[in-house]
Design an enzyme around this catalytic site. Sequence first.
Site, mmCIF file in Angstrom:
data_model
loop_
_atom_site.group_PDB
_atom_site.id
_atom_site.type_symbol
_atom_site.label_atom_id
_atom_site.label_comp_id
_atom_site.label_asym_id
_atom_site.label_seq_id
_atom_site.Cartn_x
_atom_site.Cartn_y
_atom_site.Cartn_z
ATOM 1 C CE LYS A 1 -36.531 -4.649 8.736
ATOM 2 N NZ LYS A 1 -36.047 -3.745 7.677
ATOM 3 C CB SER B 1 -34.276 -0.798 7.051
ATOM 4 O OG SER B 1 -34.146 -1.237 8.377
#
Length: 541
Positions: free
Chosen positions: A492, A449
């Site tokens: 996140k 990611s």
Amino acid sequence: TEEEDYRARVEAAALPEKVREAALKEVDKLERASDQSPEGSWIRTWLDTVLELPWNERSEDAYDIAAARAVLDADHTGLADVKDRIVEYLAVRKRRADQGLGQIGGRRGGAVLALVGPPGVGKTSLGESVAKAMGRSFVRVALGGVRDEAEIRGHRRTYVGSIPGRIVRAIKEAGTMNPVVLLDEIDKVGSDYRGDPAAALLEVLDPAQNHTFRDHYLEVELDLSDVVFLATANVLEAIPEPLLDRMDLVRLDGYTEDEKVAIARDHLLPRQLAKAGLGGDELTVDEAALRRLAAEYTREAGVRNLERSIARILRKVAAQTELGERELPAAIGPDDLRALLGRPHHVPESAQEPAERRTAVPGVATGLAVTGAGGDVLYIEASLADAETGSTGLTLTGQLGDVMKESAHIALSFLRSRGAELELPVTGLRERGIHLHVPAGAVPKDGPSAGITMTTALASLLSGRKVRTDVAMTGEVSLTGRVLPIGGVKQKLLAADRSGITTVIIPKRNEADLDDVPAEVLERLTVHPVSDVREVLRLAL
Ligand code: ATP
Ligand code: MG
């Protein structure tokens, strides 16, 4: 005699027939064993253990679902989804019990609720609440660091100093055969040459087997089928697959600042006031102070450090009061924190001097990651190797995992092949090496990611343009520059928000995940879903 005494206790204990037989056999053996022999003492310990188990004790279930909901609400602020899920679980249990059906079994049967999330979000304390809501006794079995199968299932009696395993000990501690047992930190069981604790746990959790659970020490069968097992874990990926198969996952991703303030006000502060011997009318800590504590003195997904900071403040106030330095009643506001706790530990990047910001030089980009502690921002730094050292190629540092290393190579290949189109001066790259570093190297990092973050850091380095300070990003990148979906969006975004980031770039295909993100956070953040890394570069540089 001692033997007669044991025999009487065995008869009086109304043990299950097989257990009674086994116990009486042991009493016979005890009779034959000489007084001082080690065997005699093993037998005594075993008999005591068996007699201490609550064979016939069970608590009546309090199956009033509305009252259960009230208990959950009283103990925990927020967490509406999690509470809904627990209430559904209880309601189904009640209906099945009403209809005389057994517990739900089989693979993916949802027999075990697993609460998964970062530290301090209330997993353990929710487990306790479930027990309270059901009117059952509660035991916590800490599995962190358990590597030996015998920890779960006990050692054979021939083994010197052997004791029953944790499950049997939990039942004894509970005092009933139907407690709520919280298998805490089930993601932290390991396995080594001493056998696989996960396999033993699997048997414990399997409704087809757990009514005849055998502990190596106890030897007689123990019926665990009325136990409600719950589990907690920080990271899903670390739970052994076969165990995961039996679990129904409930995710707790962490709290927003507003939620933390509410939790502190309703629960943490009153609890710590009582602990510090301060009355609620003697000392108040206002919401602005709690908010500053959450934002600047702690930076975490959960509320554990927030609770610790509150405890520190109250201890100081208690001491000052006793030393005659402070008069009660008193009120603590945000401006009192510095005098009590010193300087704040966390200043948002955007509030720092421009020259002090991490992205003050070209080559540094802000990424978002999920660690065992919740979401976090991470910085990716790229620099050109000194021409004179003659190193070429890509050097990677910061304890990166293989997948993350691949991302770095993909990012570089993409820029090499598309540099001209992007107007990035990629000439000379072959002669000069590039160094890519992810600081905070003690934390191993992996996963794809960071792909777009690495691409951005490299593009920033090559173009000499700084990355915008207020932008953070997450997304996998392909060789052709497509942005591919990733996991952990909610964690996140919560982390970005905690860190004072205002703009977040996510993969277009993760757009649906925004539904899980609290509205309060989405109000503060500008989120750009993108499908191509060129859009990332346009937004960030
Ligand atoms: P770990 O993974 O480190 O074991 P945990 O998720 O089990 O963490 P807890 O110990 O349950 O964390 O929670 C930490 C503290 O925060 C507890 O005192 C708990 O009661 C409190 N707490 C957490 N969330 C809430 C909430 N929503 N409402 C009230 N109190 C909360
Ligand atoms: Mg816990």
